[in-house]
Design an enzyme around this catalytic site. Structure first.
Site, PDB file in Angstrom:
ATOM      1  N   LYS A 123     -56.929  40.210   2.579  1.00  0.00           N
ATOM      2  CA  LYS A 123     -56.548  38.954   1.849  1.00  0.00           C
ATOM      3  C   LYS A 123     -55.256  38.434   1.618  1.00  0.00           C
ATOM      4  CE  LYS A 123     -60.671  37.428   1.319  1.00  0.00           C
ATOM      5  NZ  LYS A 123     -61.599  36.406   2.037  1.00  0.00           N
ATOM      6  N   ASP A 129     -72.208  34.749  14.266  1.00  0.00           N
ATOM      7  CA  ASP A 129     -71.107  35.878  13.870  1.00  0.00           C
ATOM      8  C   ASP A 129     -69.921  35.528  13.899  1.00  0.00           C
ATOM      9  OD1 ASP A 129     -69.775  38.175  13.391  1.00  0.00           O
ATOM     10  OD2 ASP A 129     -71.270  39.513  14.597  1.00  0.00           O
ATOM     11  N   ASN A 147     -64.670  30.580   5.302  1.00  0.00           N
ATOM     12  CA  ASN A 147     -65.063  31.234   4.002  1.00  0.00           C
ATOM     13  C   ASN A 147     -65.874  32.464   4.211  1.00  0.00           C
ATOM     14  OD1 ASN A 147     -66.255  31.095   1.399  1.00  0.00           O
ATOM     15  ND2 ASN A 147     -68.212  30.802   2.457  1.00  0.00           N
ATOM     16  N   TYR A 207     -60.445  45.184   1.123  1.00  0.00           N
ATOM     17  CA  TYR A 207     -60.346  43.753   1.012  1.00  0.00           C
ATOM     18  C   TYR A 207     -59.145  43.292   0.444  1.00  0.00           C
ATOM     19  CZ  TYR A 207     -62.108  39.587  -1.806  1.00  0.00           C
ATOM     20  OH  TYR A 207     -62.366  38.461  -2.104  1.00  0.00           O
ATOM     21  N   VAL A 264     -68.374  24.738   7.652  1.00  0.00           N
ATOM     22  CA  VAL A 264     -68.407  25.852   6.618  1.00  0.00           C
ATOM     23  C   VAL A 264     -68.840  27.141   7.173  1.00  0.00           C
ATOM     24  CG1 VAL A 264     -68.978  26.563   4.321  1.00  0.00           C
ATOM     25  CG2 VAL A 264     -68.756  24.173   4.930  1.00  0.00           C
TER      26      VAL A 264
END
Length: 264
Positions: free
Chosen positions: A171, A72, A99, A167, A24
């Site tokens: 996406k 990072d 994520n 953003y 994750v």
């Protein structure tokens, strides 16, 4: 020293071996943190990646099935180290939950700086590509071969909020990355899907004013509904727990009644 797999458990009621290894990114807060906690509770072995070691250690809560690797995601060498550490410790990587991300600058496209634009795409898009590439190399090389990549998109991959160009673009691009990974991974037993989450209750939603009054397309402010982050985590684990013969290409989960369908 490589740790031994934990006893088998069943995740999400799917009858799958939950001792599989889940990596994750962005694991120290928000959705990533919720997925880590839920996965450990279900018996997964979990690799936690994020910039802050303290947050990762707090998320892991000393669980023996957790490995914390400060990373990072924008740095290819650090990402290669992350996957190398995961394989050295657990033997393989079965699922990547890609994520890590940031909301980026708020402003119309003519109001945001190029520096902020580049920083947002570096984390949300390039970082996701770097991690997916490392996961693909790892999953091709391991025996048995294969695995699953789950990209965290957003409902902004479908419809943007006002003043969110960086953003939103990042996406939308994740949707293309997801489909490309799915095609490129087929010959190696690697599947890829995307989860688009709307208004789960995390700190970033509070920062955006969702719970106090979020900017709408008509210029008004509206308090929007949210849903528990544990439900978002449960949905991610449902995708992770599918058998290799099945894949969810794209899944949208939102707070009931939020302004998404018919947004604007």
């Amino acid at each position: 020293m490589r740790s031994e797999p934990s006893p088998s458990a069943h995740a999400g009621g799917q009858g799958q071996d939950a001792s599989k290894v889940l990596l994750v990114t962005g694991a120290g807060s928000g959705i990533g943190l919720a997925v880590v906690r839920a996965a450990l509770a279900e018996g997964y072995r979990v690799v936690l990646a994020g910039r802050g070691e303290a947050g990762l250690l707090e998320a892991a809560q000393g669980n023996s099935r957790a490995l914390c690797v400060p990373t990072d995601v924008c740095d290819p060498e650090q990402v290669e180290n992350l996957f190398r550490r995961a394989v050295d410790h657990f033997g393989r990587v079965d699922v990547l939950f890609n994520n890590a991300g940031m909301f980026g600058p708020s402003g119309a496209v003519d109001e945001i700086s190029l520096v902020d634009w580049n920083a947002t795409l570096a984390v949300n898009l390039t970082g996701s590509m770097i991690c997916a590439a490392a996961a693909m190399r790892t999953m091709k090389a391991q025996q048995p071969q294969g695995g699953r990549i789950i990209n965290n998109g957003s409902i902004s991959a479908h419809s943007p909020r006002p003043k969110s160009a960086a953003y939103t673009v990042s996406k939308h691009a994740i949707s293309g990355l997801t489909k490309s990974i799915e095609l490129d991974g087929r010959a190696f037993g690697i599947s890829c899907g995307q989860i688009d989450i709307g208004n789960t209750a995390t700190a970033i939603m509070a920062d955006l004013g969702v719970t106090s009054g979020a900017l709408q397309a008509n210029g008004s402010l509206l308090v929007e509904p949210t849903f528990p982050v544990a439900e978002a985590a449960r949905t991610v684990l449902f995708m992770a727990g599918l058998p290799a013969s099945a894949n969810i290409g794209q899944l949208v989960v939102t707070a009931s009644g939020m302004p998404f369908v018919g947004r604007g």
